[in-house]
Design an enzyme around this catalytic site. Structure first.
Site, PDB file in Angstrom:
ATOM      1  N   CYS A 135      -1.148  60.084 107.050  1.00  7.36           N
ATOM      2  CA  CYS A 135      -1.004  59.596 105.670  1.00  7.36           C
ATOM      3  C   CYS A 135      -0.636  58.112 105.658  1.00  7.36           C
ATOM      4  CB  CYS A 135       0.058  60.410 104.934  1.00  7.36           C
ATOM      5  SG  CYS A 135       0.357  59.844 103.254  1.00  7.36           S
ATOM      6  N   CYS A 138       1.892  57.055 103.025  1.00 11.54           N
ATOM      7  CA  CYS A 138       3.288  57.376 103.364  1.00 11.54           C
ATOM      8  C   CYS A 138       3.829  56.440 104.435  1.00 11.54           C
ATOM      9  CB  CYS A 138       3.403  58.809 103.901  1.00 11.54           C
ATOM     10  SG  CYS A 138       2.408  60.023 103.058  1.00 11.54           S
ATOM     11  N   ASP A 139       3.046  56.159 105.455  1.00 17.62           N
ATOM     12  CA  ASP A 139       3.595  55.526 106.659  1.00 17.62           C
ATOM     13  C   ASP A 139       3.051  54.128 106.967  1.00 17.62           C
ATOM     14  OD1 ASP A 139       5.084  57.824 107.123  1.00 17.62           O
ATOM     15  OD2 ASP A 139       3.416  58.802 108.127  1.00 17.62           O
TER      16      ASP A 139
END
Ligand code: NAP
Length: 306
Positions: A135, A138-139
């Protein structure tokens, strides 16, 4: 008389727990069946910086534990079982559990989520959260001024690669064939972006590193040549699988198995059955969007019961 529940929730990610919190606060005494991986996808991530309400990074497993405690505090009964069979077509729906129990319920909220597909190669588990992610939203932020790779050739891989160019100095797009499946407009954007470099006809065969990932091994499928690339992060974007097998033949789904719902709603093709989170969403796939849909599902169930 049988104990017929008002609201039964299947799945314990952000969508499920949020639905539970809202249903409990509406005095509907919900039950939540937590499934095989209680807490869902967030339990396999580490730092979370994009869930509102926390100044500093929080840990995914901790966030899910808090959601569970909050759901229980307001009156949700959590059952640590798996649903093995559902009968959804009658007014009173039945959920069969792996311990042999059968739950009868007026409404069902499906929040069984989806799982990112992984390559299934050596060291993949070891580096998840340590340089390996599925993701970018997200990261990606953790890879400022670093070199990263994205594996895949679809729309997700293209979007993740473009997103990562905001942080990384170089983004390698590794695809197993010599043409992308991604839409033309995305392909054009990739080609025009100077930070993107394509590696065609190649498979990642191994991840290397000590604690954090620091290199990958590749195999060229055309000439069988092996190579090693030093980098800081890899994002796997080879698709997701929604957890919807249980509902096949009963609820309408799209060709990829995502549950279909009415526009601006979590209402499925069956009255009294709602779907929230990644099980119906292949675009956003965020904890916060899943939580929002869980809230919608509980409010819609409440209205239906009224
Ligand atoms: P996808 O379209 O199924 O693409 C998966 C990609 O991963 C393909 O290029 C595939 O290669 C590759 N792949 C699959 N298994 C692999 C393996 N074991 N090793 C290496 N490569 C592998 O998945 P997606 O990109 O996640 O998209 C899913 C759906 O959501 C699609 O319908 C997509 O259009 C949609 N979506 C839309 C948007 C948007 O509209 N903005 C954004 C994201 C996703 P091959 O090409 O060789 O099969």
């Amino acid at each position: 008389m049988a104990d017929i529940k008002d609201v039964s929730i299947i799945g314990s990610g952000p969508a499920g727990y949020t639905a539970a919190i809202y249903a409990a606060r509406a005095n509907l005494k919900p039950i939540l069946i937590s499934g095989l991986q209680p807490g869902g996808q967030l339990t396999i991530t580490t730092d979370v910086e994009n869930y509102p309400g926390y100044e500093n990074p929080i840990q995914g497993p901790w966030l899910m534990e808090q959601m569970q405690k909050q759901a229980e505090f307001v009156g949700t009964k959590i059952i640590s079982s798996q649903v093995t069979k559902v009968e959804l077509n009658n007014e009173i729906k039945k959920l069969h559990l792996d311990n042999g129990d059968v739950i009868e319920t007026k409404t069902v909220i499906i929040s069984t989520g989806a799982q990112a597909r992984w390559l299934g190669i050596q060291n993949e588990d070891k580096f998840q959260g340590h340089g390996l992610s599925a993701c970018a939203t997200c990261d990606g932020f953790f890879f400022k001024d670093k070199i990263v790779a994205v594996v895949g050739g679809g729309n997700s891989a293209a979007e993740e690669a473009l997103f990562l160019t905001k942080f990384a100095t170089k983004v390698l797009l590794i695809h197993r064939r010599d043409e992308l499946r991604a839409e033309k407009i995305l392909q054009d954007r990739l080609s025009k972006n100077p930070k993107i470099e394509f590696i065609w006809n190649s498979e990642v065969t191994k991840f290397n590193g000590d604690v954090d990932l620091n290199s990958i091994e590749l195999l060229n499928r055309k000439d069988n040549k092996k190579s090693t690339i030093n980098l800081d992060g890899v994002f796997i974007a080879i698709g997701h699988d929604p957890a919807t097998k249980l509902f096949e033949g009963q609820i309408e789904m799209d060709q990829n198995g995502y549950i279909l719902t009415d526009p601006d709603s979590t209402q499925t093709s069956i009255k009294g059955v709602y779907a929230a989170g990644d099980v119906k969403d292949k675009i956003y796939r965020q904890a916060i969007t899943a939580a929002g849909m869980g809230c919608m599902a509980a409010l819609e169930a409440e209205k239906y019961l009224d």
